[in-house]
Design a protein around this motif. Structure first.
Motif, PDB file in Angstrom:
ATOM      1  N   ASN A  10       0.803  -1.220   0.000  1.00  0.00           N
ATOM      2  CA  ASN A  10       0.000   0.000   0.000  1.00  0.00           C
ATOM      3  C   ASN A  10       0.838   1.273   0.000  1.00  0.00           C
ATOM      4  O   ASN A  10       0.297   2.360  -0.165  1.00  0.00           O
ATOM      5  N   PHE A  11       2.151   1.133   0.242  1.00  0.00           N
ATOM      6  CA  PHE A  11       2.967   2.345   0.317  1.00  0.00           C
ATOM      7  C   PHE A  11       4.133   2.352  -0.660  1.00  0.00           C
ATOM      8  O   PHE A  11       4.738   3.390  -0.897  1.00  0.00           O
ATOM      9  N   TRP A  12       4.445   1.222  -1.272  1.00  0.00           N
ATOM     10  CA  TRP A  12       5.641   1.129  -2.115  1.00  0.00           C
ATOM     11  C   TRP A  12       5.271   0.656  -3.520  1.00  0.00           C
ATOM     12  O   TRP A  12       4.553  -0.321  -3.690  1.00  0.00           O
ATOM     13  N   CYS A  29       7.473   5.953  -2.869  1.00  0.00           N
ATOM     14  CA  CYS A  29       7.031   5.752  -1.491  1.00  0.00           C
ATOM     15  C   CYS A  29       5.870   6.687  -1.223  1.00  0.00           C
ATOM     16  O   CYS A  29       6.046   7.917  -1.207  1.00  0.00           O
ATOM     17  N   HIS A  30       4.684   6.119  -1.029  1.00  0.00           N
ATOM     18  CA  HIS A  30       3.472   6.917  -0.853  1.00  0.00           C
ATOM     19  C   HIS A  30       3.347   7.977  -1.951  1.00  0.00           C
ATOM     20  O   HIS A  30       2.919   9.109  -1.703  1.00  0.00           O
ATOM     21  N   TYR A  32       5.758   9.436  -3.694  1.00  0.00           N
ATOM     22  CA  TYR A  32       6.942  10.272  -3.903  1.00  0.00           C
ATOM     23  C   TYR A  32       8.052   9.451  -4.563  1.00  0.00           C
ATOM     24  O   TYR A  32       8.332   8.324  -4.151  1.00  0.00           O
ATOM     25  N   LEU A  50       7.618   9.582   6.665  1.00  0.00           N
ATOM     26  CA  LEU A  50       6.824   9.362   5.459  1.00  0.00           C
ATOM     27  C   LEU A  50       6.513   7.892   5.284  1.00  0.00           C
ATOM     28  O   LEU A  50       5.368   7.507   5.016  1.00  0.00           O
ATOM     29  N   GLY A  54       2.762   7.802   6.021  1.00  0.00           N
ATOM     30  CA  GLY A  54       2.100   7.916   4.732  1.00  0.00           C
ATOM     31  C   GLY A  54       1.954   9.324   4.197  1.00  0.00           C
ATOM     32  O   GLY A  54       1.591   9.501   3.036  1.00  0.00           O
ATOM     33  N   ASP A  55       2.222  10.320   5.012  1.00  0.00           N
ATOM     34  CA  ASP A  55       2.119  11.710   4.580  1.00  0.00           C
ATOM     35  C   ASP A  55       3.439  12.423   4.834  1.00  0.00           C
ATOM     36  O   ASP A  55       4.176  12.068   5.758  1.00  0.00           O
ATOM     37  N   ARG A  56       3.697  13.446   4.040  1.00  0.00           N
ATOM     38  CA  ARG A  56       4.888  14.254   4.275  1.00  0.00           C
ATOM     39  C   ARG A  56       4.760  14.897   5.649  1.00  0.00           C
ATOM     40  O   ARG A  56       3.808  15.613   5.934  1.00  0.00           O
TER      41      ARG A  56
END
Length: 274
Positions: A10-12, A29-30, A32, A50, A54-56
């Motif tokens: 879900n993130f990579w 990554c999320h 980015y 991050l 999941g967020d900056r």
């Protein structure tokens, strides 16, 4: 590529090279671009937050995590997980074994990641209700798995062997509070520390300070436990390397060297006749 070999995350996200599906042309990554954006522009702790959240992250949270990492980087040779790594170092084992020893010992109920998990769960239950904390800390494991973890023998987040909070820990708490929200967990802990210590008859420990910091960073107990284990590894690594070079003659013992009695009793040395 067959569907059986698809990795789910879900993130990579990875874009494969055309010539090699196991090599990445780009990683995200999320959302980015890791090699095109993050590495060039972000700090290590910004990247960590991050990945975990999941967020900056906000700049204040990045600084707070970095300060916590500095506090946890080396607990010193008297701390149990570092002592375990030193055992591996003095024995000349491979480096991974020394670090695994530190992780194993550092995952327990006395200053370890399991104690931190319980503290973080209690933050979700008790919030900033002082009386509720006093009640729950006396029986924190109502739903714990007794077949995996033994019952705690002290209130989580406290040092049962101490009389007063160590100067270095008090300095750490006061420093971290400066970078944390003034209405958050760390600030609350600093205000109510003396009351809690008087009630339980022992000082707070590093696990309480770390748990409050990770709570302020918005991490859950599983994320906090992972970070707690990771951030304490530098000291374990360096002490293990140092002890490896110094050897067993300079290994610290907490009591006089063990001596054999003149009369070994029923035990005989190897090769001796009965």
């Amino acid at each position: 590529m067959p569907s059986d070999y698809v990795y789910h995350s879900n993130f990579w996200l990875e874009e494969p090279e055309e010539s090699n599906p196991f090599a990445a042309k780009a990683c995200y990554c999320h959302g980015y671009d890791v090699y095109g954006q993050i590495i060039a522009r972000a700090s290590w702790f910004e990247y960590l937050l991050l990945m975990f959240k999941g967020d900056r992250p906000e700049p204040a949270n990045v600084v707070l995590l970095e300060k916590l990492a500095l506090v946890l980087a080396n607990a010193g040779p008297k701390e149990a997980s570092i002592r375990a790594a030193m055992n591996g170092g003095v024995a000349g084992t491979n480096h991974s074994s020394a670090l695994m020893a530190a992780l194993a010992v550092g995952s327990g109920l006395y200053g370890g990641s399991r104690e931190l998990e319980i503290c973080m769960r209690l933050w979700q239950e008790c919030g900033q209700d002082l009386e509720k904390w006093k009640t729950r800390l006396q029986s924190p494991e109502e739903d714990e798995r007794a077949d995996i973890w033994p019952a705690m023998e002290h209130p989580p987040g406290f040092d049962p062997n101490g009389d007063h909070i160590p100067t270095t820990l008090l300095q750490s708490l006061e420093l971290l509070v400066q970078f944390a929200p003034q209405s958050g967990a760390l600030a609350w802990l600093a205000r109510n520390r003396s009351d809690l210590e008087e009630f339980f008859g022992c000082p707070i420990s590093i696990s309480a300070v770390a748990a409050a910091t990770l709570e302020d960073l918005g991490l859950d107990q599983d994320q906090g436990s992972m970070l707690y284990l990771m951030l304490r590894l530098p000291g374990a690594a360096v002490h293990a390397l140092e002890q490896r070079k110094m050897g067993w003659k300079k290994f610290p013992f907490y009591s006089p060297a063990i001596e054999l009695e003149d009369d070994p009793g029923p035990y005989k040395k190897a090769g001796e006749e009965e």
